[in-house]
Design a protein around this motif. Sequence first.
Motif, PDB file in Angstrom:
ATOM      1  N   MET A   1      -7.949  24.206 -11.327  1.00  0.00           N
ATOM      2  CA  MET A   1      -6.602  23.633 -11.241  1.00  0.00           C
ATOM      3  C   MET A   1      -6.498  22.408 -12.152  1.00  0.00           C
ATOM      4  N   PRO A   2      -5.369  22.223 -12.846  1.00  0.00           N
ATOM      5  CA  PRO A   2      -5.204  21.034 -13.673  1.00  0.00           C
ATOM      6  C   PRO A   2      -5.161  19.789 -12.823  1.00  0.00           C
ATOM      7  N   SER A   3      -5.646  18.664 -13.366  1.00  0.00           N
ATOM      8  CA  SER A   3      -5.691  17.424 -12.602  1.00  0.00           C
ATOM      9  C   SER A   3      -4.295  16.854 -12.367  1.00  0.00           C
ATOM     10  N   GLN A   4      -3.352  17.205 -13.204  1.00  0.00           N
ATOM     11  CA  GLN A   4      -1.993  16.695 -13.083  1.00  0.00           C
ATOM     12  C   GLN A   4      -1.016  17.848 -13.236  1.00  0.00           C
ATOM     13  N   LYS A   5       0.009  17.875 -12.378  1.00  0.00           N
ATOM     14  CA  LYS A   5       1.012  18.932 -12.455  1.00  0.00           C
ATOM     15  C   LYS A   5       2.253  18.430 -13.170  1.00  0.00           C
ATOM     16  N   ILE A   6       2.995  19.364 -13.738  1.00  0.00           N
ATOM     17  CA  ILE A   6       4.254  19.032 -14.372  1.00  0.00           C
ATOM     18  C   ILE A   6       5.255  18.646 -13.296  1.00  0.00           C
ATOM     19  N   ALA A   7       5.976  17.558 -13.503  1.00  0.00           N
ATOM     20  CA  ALA A   7       6.889  17.024 -12.500  1.00  0.00           C
ATOM     21  C   ALA A   7       8.005  18.010 -12.175  1.00  0.00           C
ATOM     22  N   ALA A   8       8.434  17.979 -10.907  1.00  0.00           N
ATOM     23  CA  ALA A   8       9.483  18.894 -10.445  1.00  0.00           C
ATOM     24  C   ALA A   8      10.774  18.700 -11.234  1.00  0.00           C
ATOM     25  N   ALA A   9      11.097  17.463 -11.582  1.00  0.00           N
ATOM     26  CA  ALA A   9      12.326  17.194 -12.338  1.00  0.00           C
ATOM     27  C   ALA A   9      12.289  17.870 -13.708  1.00  0.00           C
ATOM     28  N   ALA A  10      11.119  17.886 -14.337  1.00  0.00           N
ATOM     29  CA  ALA A  10      10.981  18.541 -15.637  1.00  0.00           C
ATOM     30  C   ALA A  10      11.106  20.054 -15.491  1.00  0.00           C
ATOM     31  N   ILE A  11      10.602  20.594 -14.395  1.00  0.00           N
ATOM     32  CA  ILE A  11      10.717  22.032 -14.129  1.00  0.00           C
ATOM     33  C   ILE A  11      12.186  22.417 -13.996  1.00  0.00           C
ATOM     34  N   VAL A  12      12.950  21.626 -13.230  1.00  0.00           N
ATOM     35  CA  VAL A  12      14.384  21.895 -13.039  1.00  0.00           C
ATOM     36  C   VAL A  12      15.116  21.793 -14.381  1.00  0.00           C
ATOM     37  N   ALA A  13      14.797  20.772 -15.169  1.00  0.00           N
ATOM     38  CA  ALA A  13      15.453  20.576 -16.462  1.00  0.00           C
ATOM     39  C   ALA A  13      15.121  21.713 -17.429  1.00  0.00           C
ATOM     40  N   LEU A  14      13.907  22.232 -17.346  1.00  0.00           N
ATOM     41  CA  LEU A  14      13.509  23.344 -18.203  1.00  0.00           C
ATOM     42  C   LEU A  14      14.314  24.597 -17.862  1.00  0.00           C
ATOM     43  N   LYS A  15      14.499  24.859 -16.579  1.00  0.00           N
ATOM     44  CA  LYS A  15      15.327  25.997 -16.162  1.00  0.00           C
ATOM     45  C   LYS A  15      16.734  25.865 -16.730  1.00  0.00           C
ATOM     46  N   GLU A  16      17.301  24.659 -16.631  1.00  0.00           N
ATOM     47  CA  GLU A  16      18.667  24.422 -17.093  1.00  0.00           C
ATOM     48  C   GLU A  16      18.766  24.611 -18.604  1.00  0.00           C
ATOM     49  N   ALA A  17      17.807  24.073 -19.336  1.00  0.00           N
ATOM     50  CA  ALA A  17      17.840  24.180 -20.798  1.00  0.00           C
ATOM     51  C   ALA A  17      17.688  25.629 -21.250  1.00  0.00           C
ATOM     52  N   LEU A  18      16.792  26.382 -20.607  1.00  0.00           N
ATOM     53  CA  LEU A  18      16.620  27.790 -20.964  1.00  0.00           C
ATOM     54  C   LEU A  18      17.884  28.587 -20.674  1.00  0.00           C
ATOM     55  N   THR A  19      18.583  28.233 -19.616  1.00  0.00           N
ATOM     56  CA  THR A  19      19.815  28.936 -19.258  1.00  0.00           C
ATOM     57  C   THR A  19      20.873  28.794 -20.343  1.00  0.00           C
ATOM     58  N   HIS A  20      20.944  27.610 -20.951  1.00  0.00           N
ATOM     59  CA  HIS A  20      22.024  27.334 -21.900  1.00  0.00           C
ATOM     60  C   HIS A  20      21.619  27.482 -23.362  1.00  0.00           C
ATOM     61  N   LEU A  21      20.317  27.560 -23.625  1.00  0.00           N
ATOM     62  CA  LEU A  21      19.843  27.563 -25.009  1.00  0.00           C
ATOM     63  C   LEU A  21      20.318  28.790 -25.779  1.00  0.00           C
ATOM     64  N   TYR A  22      20.385  29.935 -25.110  1.00  0.00           N
ATOM     65  CA  TYR A  22      20.845  31.172 -25.742  1.00  0.00           C
ATOM     66  C   TYR A  22      21.933  31.796 -24.890  1.00  0.00           C
ATOM     67  N   TRP A  23      22.946  32.345 -25.547  1.00  0.00           N
ATOM     68  CA  TRP A  23      24.035  32.975 -24.819  1.00  0.00           C
ATOM     69  C   TRP A  23      23.675  34.394 -24.401  1.00  0.00           C
ATOM     70  N   TYR A  24      22.992  35.108 -25.295  1.00  0.00           N
ATOM     71  CA  TYR A  24      22.628  36.500 -25.013  1.00  0.00           C
ATOM     72  C   TYR A  24      21.212  36.577 -24.442  1.00  0.00           C
ATOM     73  N   LYS A  25      21.060  37.436 -23.454  1.00  0.00           N
ATOM     74  CA  LYS A  25      19.749  37.598 -22.823  1.00  0.00           C
ATOM     75  C   LYS A  25      18.718  38.127 -23.814  1.00  0.00           C
ATOM     76  N   SER A  26      19.152  38.950 -24.763  1.00  0.00           N
ATOM     77  CA  SER A  26      18.209  39.477 -25.759  1.00  0.00           C
ATOM     78  C   SER A  26      17.618  38.354 -26.601  1.00  0.00           C
ATOM     79  N   ASP A  27      18.444  37.331 -26.928  1.00  0.00           N
ATOM     80  CA  ASP A  27      17.938  36.199 -27.700  1.00  0.00           C
ATOM     81  C   ASP A  27      16.961  35.367 -26.875  1.00  0.00           C
ATOM     82  N   LEU A  28      17.292  35.176 -25.601  1.00  0.00           N
ATOM     83  CA  LEU A  28      16.389  34.437 -24.708  1.00  0.00           C
ATOM     84  C   LEU A  28      15.055  35.161 -24.598  1.00  0.00           C
ATOM     85  N   ARG A  29      15.115  36.456 -24.445  1.00  0.00           N
ATOM     86  CA  ARG A  29      13.877  37.235 -24.302  1.00  0.00           C
ATOM     87  C   ARG A  29      13.035  37.166 -25.572  1.00  0.00           C
ATOM     88  N   SER A  30      13.701  37.203 -26.717  1.00  0.00           N
ATOM     89  CA  SER A  30      12.978  37.098 -27.981  1.00  0.00           C
ATOM     90  C   SER A  30      12.276  35.756 -28.098  1.00  0.00           C
TER      91      SER A  30
END
Length: 306
Positions: A1-30
């Motif tokens: 296990m890593p000694s330090q985990k990625i913060a929950a706030a960064a996890i939430v922000a990553l979900k949000e950014a991935l949601t908006h970064l691409y409009w089409y699901k095919s682009d997100l998947r690529s």
Amino acid sequence: MPSQKIAAAAIVALKEALTHLYWYKSDLRSFLTSTLSAPAILSRLNWDDFKRNIASALIDLLDRNQGDHQADLLRLLTEVSRVEDFSHLERLDGGLEKAKIAKASVRALRKLTQGHEELFAEQKKMEERRQKAHAELLRTTAVQEKLEESKKDYFALLGTSGSPQRRGYRLEKIIRELFAIFDLDPRASFKIVGEQIDGAFTFDATDYLLEAKWQKELVGAADLDILAGRLSRKLDNTLGLFLSINGFSEDGVKAHSAGRRLMLLMDGSDLMAVLEGRIDLIQLLLRKRREASQTGNIYLRIHEML
């Protein structure tokens, strides 16, 4: 296990950014296929679901087991935070607003990534160790001799004008030996059809189909369409590498840099740079894959890397 985990706030922000970064699901998947070290995990997602749910399900899957997937989470944090070109959104209906939301979500993520200096430093050290290992590999006498031998064969081949079939066989030998030098597991199923070589190899836990052509004309969209069709019938973690000694037409590059990007493009200048030891094949592929992931450009030229 890593000694330090990625913060929950960064996890939430990553979900949000991935949601908006691409409009089409095919682009997100690529983008995800190009970024993740083991993109087979994408097959566990329901791609018929809403994009927000897909992004959330993926990040939750990685977050639940950071011991195995922290490197991929850090890679996603890094690659998403680096995105500065949102023209793919601006071209859509209501694109300026879509791009504005995406920029804001990426900017918010970028701020939160700054709190993970230790984790990024460790990731950087791992990458540096990997680069050092490959640099040491290139310095070994055996590898130098094999590269020099392959380079001489390639120079000799450039000066010949034999039949396409014979020239293809000689190029196949050079490519197979080069991929073997860098432990990319070239498959024995390589075959020659005219000036074309078909094969496969494994790189960074991802399977690649290889197609190589040596013809006077630039390889265009029609030839790239054929490889894309083959890739679409393979598993999700299969990408393509198309090597065209004399390069690619602009229309072909544009057509396959849009939508779901399934392949990377390599030309004779790339091959020469590897044979001359100016860049190793692993770093060449990593740079090309990162460029495709960040900008959508599947044809990063060697002069843009060195």
